[in-house]
Scaffold this motif. Sequence first.
Motif, PDB file in Angstrom:
ATOM      1  N   ILE A   1       0.828  -1.208   0.000  1.00 44.80           N
ATOM      2  CA  ILE A   1       0.000   0.000   0.000  1.00 44.80           C
ATOM      3  C   ILE A   1       0.860   1.254   0.000  1.00 44.80           C
ATOM      4  O   ILE A   1       0.625   2.191  -0.769  1.00 44.80           O
ATOM      5  CB  ILE A   1      -0.951  -0.002   1.211  1.00 44.80           C
ATOM      6  CG1 ILE A   1      -1.967  -1.142   1.073  1.00 44.80           C
ATOM      7  CG2 ILE A   1      -1.681   1.345   1.334  1.00 44.80           C
ATOM      8  CD1 ILE A   1      -2.813  -1.369   2.306  1.00 44.80           C
ATOM      9  N   SER A   2       1.888   1.279   0.854  1.00 41.63           N
ATOM     10  CA  SER A   2       2.728   2.480   0.940  1.00 41.63           C
ATOM     11  C   SER A   2       3.587   2.642  -0.310  1.00 41.63           C
ATOM     12  O   SER A   2       3.831   3.773  -0.757  1.00 41.63           O
ATOM     13  CB  SER A   2       3.606   2.430   2.193  1.00 41.63           C
ATOM     14  OG  SER A   2       4.402   1.256   2.214  1.00 41.63           O
ATOM     15  N   SER A   3       4.041   1.533  -0.911  1.00 39.34           N
ATOM     16  CA  SER A   3       4.828   1.629  -2.149  1.00 39.34           C
ATOM     17  C   SER A   3       3.990   2.246  -3.264  1.00 39.34           C
ATOM     18  O   SER A   3       4.435   3.145  -3.979  1.00 39.34           O
ATOM     19  CB  SER A   3       5.321   0.240  -2.580  1.00 39.34           C
ATOM     20  OG  SER A   3       6.207  -0.303  -1.640  1.00 39.34           O
ATOM     21  N   ILE A   4       2.755   1.741  -3.409  1.00 37.99           N
ATOM     22  CA  ILE A   4       1.863   2.282  -4.434  1.00 37.99           C
ATOM     23  C   ILE A   4       1.564   3.749  -4.153  1.00 37.99           C
ATOM     24  O   ILE A   4       1.529   4.580  -5.074  1.00 37.99           O
ATOM     25  CB  ILE A   4       0.558   1.458  -4.492  1.00 37.99           C
ATOM     26  CG1 ILE A   4       0.865   0.036  -4.997  1.00 37.99           C
ATOM     27  CG2 ILE A   4      -0.465   2.137  -5.398  1.00 37.99           C
ATOM     28  CD1 ILE A   4      -0.314  -0.899  -4.931  1.00 37.99           C
ATOM     29  N   SER A   5       1.391   4.082  -2.875  1.00 40.08           N
ATOM     30  CA  SER A   5       1.099   5.469  -2.506  1.00 40.08           C
ATOM     31  C   SER A   5       2.262   6.391  -2.847  1.00 40.08           C
ATOM     32  O   SER A   5       2.068   7.492  -3.385  1.00 40.08           O
ATOM     33  CB  SER A   5       0.782   5.554  -1.006  1.00 40.08           C
ATOM     34  OG  SER A   5      -0.335   4.763  -0.685  1.00 40.08           O
ATOM     35  N   ILE A   6       3.482   5.960  -2.544  1.00 37.93           N
ATOM     36  CA  ILE A   6       4.657   6.784  -2.830  1.00 37.93           C
ATOM     37  C   ILE A   6       4.828   6.967  -4.334  1.00 37.93           C
ATOM     38  O   ILE A   6       5.072   8.080  -4.815  1.00 37.93           O
ATOM     39  CB  ILE A   6       5.916   6.146  -2.206  1.00 37.93           C
ATOM     40  CG1 ILE A   6       5.863   6.256  -0.677  1.00 37.93           C
ATOM     41  CG2 ILE A   6       7.183   6.816  -2.732  1.00 37.93           C
ATOM     42  CD1 ILE A   6       6.963   5.501   0.032  1.00 37.93           C
ATOM     43  N   LEU A   7       4.686   5.867  -5.087  1.00 44.17           N
ATOM     44  CA  LEU A   7       4.813   5.968  -6.544  1.00 44.17           C
ATOM     45  C   LEU A   7       3.726   6.874  -7.128  1.00 44.17           C
ATOM     46  O   LEU A   7       3.984   7.678  -8.032  1.00 44.17           O
ATOM     47  CB  LEU A   7       4.740   4.572  -7.169  1.00 44.17           C
ATOM     48  CG  LEU A   7       5.927   3.642  -6.887  1.00 44.17           C
ATOM     49  CD1 LEU A   7       5.640   2.242  -7.424  1.00 44.17           C
ATOM     50  CD2 LEU A   7       7.208   4.186  -7.493  1.00 44.17           C
ATOM     51  N   GLY A   8       2.517   6.733  -6.597  1.00 48.23           N
ATOM     52  CA  GLY A   8       1.438   7.593  -7.065  1.00 48.23           C
ATOM     53  C   GLY A   8       1.689   9.054  -6.741  1.00 48.23           C
ATOM     54  O   GLY A   8       1.429   9.942  -7.567  1.00 48.23           O
TER      55      GLY A   8
END
Length: 580
Positions: free
Chosen positions: A253-260
């Motif tokens: 979740i946090s990886s996707i959030s950072i990339l987004g």
Amino acid sequence: MNLVTRKELIWIFAVLALASYAILSRIWVAEDAYISFRYTMNLLDGNGFVFNSGERVEGSTNPYWILFLSLLAFTGLPLHQTAILTGFFLSISAIVLWIRYQMKTGAYFFWGVLVLISHEGIRDFSTSGLEFSLTFFLVTLLLVSTFQTKLEKPFLIGTIVSLLYHTRPEMGLLIPLFYFFRLWESRKWEWNWIFRYGSAILLFAISYHIFRFFYFGDIFPNTFYAKSGSASRYIDGWNYLMHFLWYSKFFIISSISILGLIYILNRKNLINFNQTDSSIKFPFREAILALFVGHYIVRVGGDFMAFRLLLPYFVILLFAIDSFSNQLLAKTPLIERKETIRFIFFILAFLLVFEKTNYPLVSPKGIVNERKAYTKGYYDSYSELFTKIKYPWFETGVQFRKLQACLDINPFIITNSVTEAKCNKSGFGLGYFSYAAGPNVSVIDELGLTDREVAKYGHKQLHGKVGHERSISLEQVIQRKVIFCSLEDERYDQIMETPFGVMIRLDDTLLSTLGKSDFESRMLRLASLKKEIEKSKSEKDLLLMKRLALLEHVWNEKIESLASRSIKESNSNKSQCWNN
């Protein structure tokens, strides 16, 4: 190096405090760890680097971890507690190295460290007594020494990858990878670099192979032969990977959030990849390391033990993403809100650490939560997890240790076989049982992990556990002179049943310990059974007769002779040993 402010120090201590609690709140020692402990026990007792006394078989995949524990245990420290504390300090040391590196780069979001300390697998295996904590430390040391820098320290790099190789065998793939990385980096042959790198490999990797060949008589550890022969198992490996990712939700979740977030900032021209500082480079090297070696784990089908085999590559991938994203975010206006970002990450990690639910005992794909399997319902207090093993296999091992000591029978050979040869009603794990049983009880492992004959010449059976497919036949059990096993005939089994199993040794020294009247009664009944089936043509009787004949051949003894034999009173006096 940037100066560390008081506020940043407070954050660092808060993260380390949470990390310490996260790890210590999940202490235990895995069943497999006790396989290593038995090697350590025999080494310190002067029996050699062996699992069974007199049998030079390398049934472990982590010899450098065993040697490391042996050095600590040599001082008199108890292995169980030593393994827990060593694992804790190595894991915390790895986290300190990680934080220190982030401080040097000027990025203090602590995202990667917080993902680590809230991750179920990292927490479970940091104090498991297995090699993960040493692997974690060495991998982190390798990363902070080489991340986005030229590989100018060949001896150091060669030393670390060599130590990793004999701590986790698939890490041997890093040895050629780092050589190719340097070749790609320099675009030429550098004989000085090759010599220094090769010297470290020779000293810490190849030297052990030489020792292994002359001491054990094999090129690879016995576990390689026990697990070899299977085709690629991508479906099992994919399931293993998906299980890992499903229970790494904070990371996903946090990886996707950072990339987004980076994508949105780029669209708003708050960060421009074309104009970004040239020092920000995508971590290709680390991505290749994680994906290339991680692919090997997926290809072989992963493992039945949740998380364990993928954790080192998760650490590599996470370090790369953490460092890269920190560098990018540091070039955006978000750097001014780093305290808020830190707080959000910290609270998420805090909630995950203190959440009571965790991954299931057994997943739908058969992947096991080892910690839960070996601790749930067996401990009355948290302190007991640190002080002892209460799992039934360990307690059964203690009973066999007492039996062997009381009978004073050598060799005292048993097996954990339940698949082909039905030698143990419920089976027992190799680690807890064998360590508790002590060095005078030799154990044949039906999976072949610590047994060369089963590993190289055993049968392949579907155990339902990836990488654990060997089994031992009843005929092999008889020929190896195992004490207890069912002959798979209720008539024989009822006659020779003891509290510890069905006795299949036609050894009058052992049989006489049952007591004079018990011995005579059993042998007369067994002789009567043999006479009854000698001329029978039924399939069941023919099979039993065949197995009785094999017993007589192996022991060079006739059942009728035993039935007419008088026993020594000294052995008969040991009948109390059989009282369970």
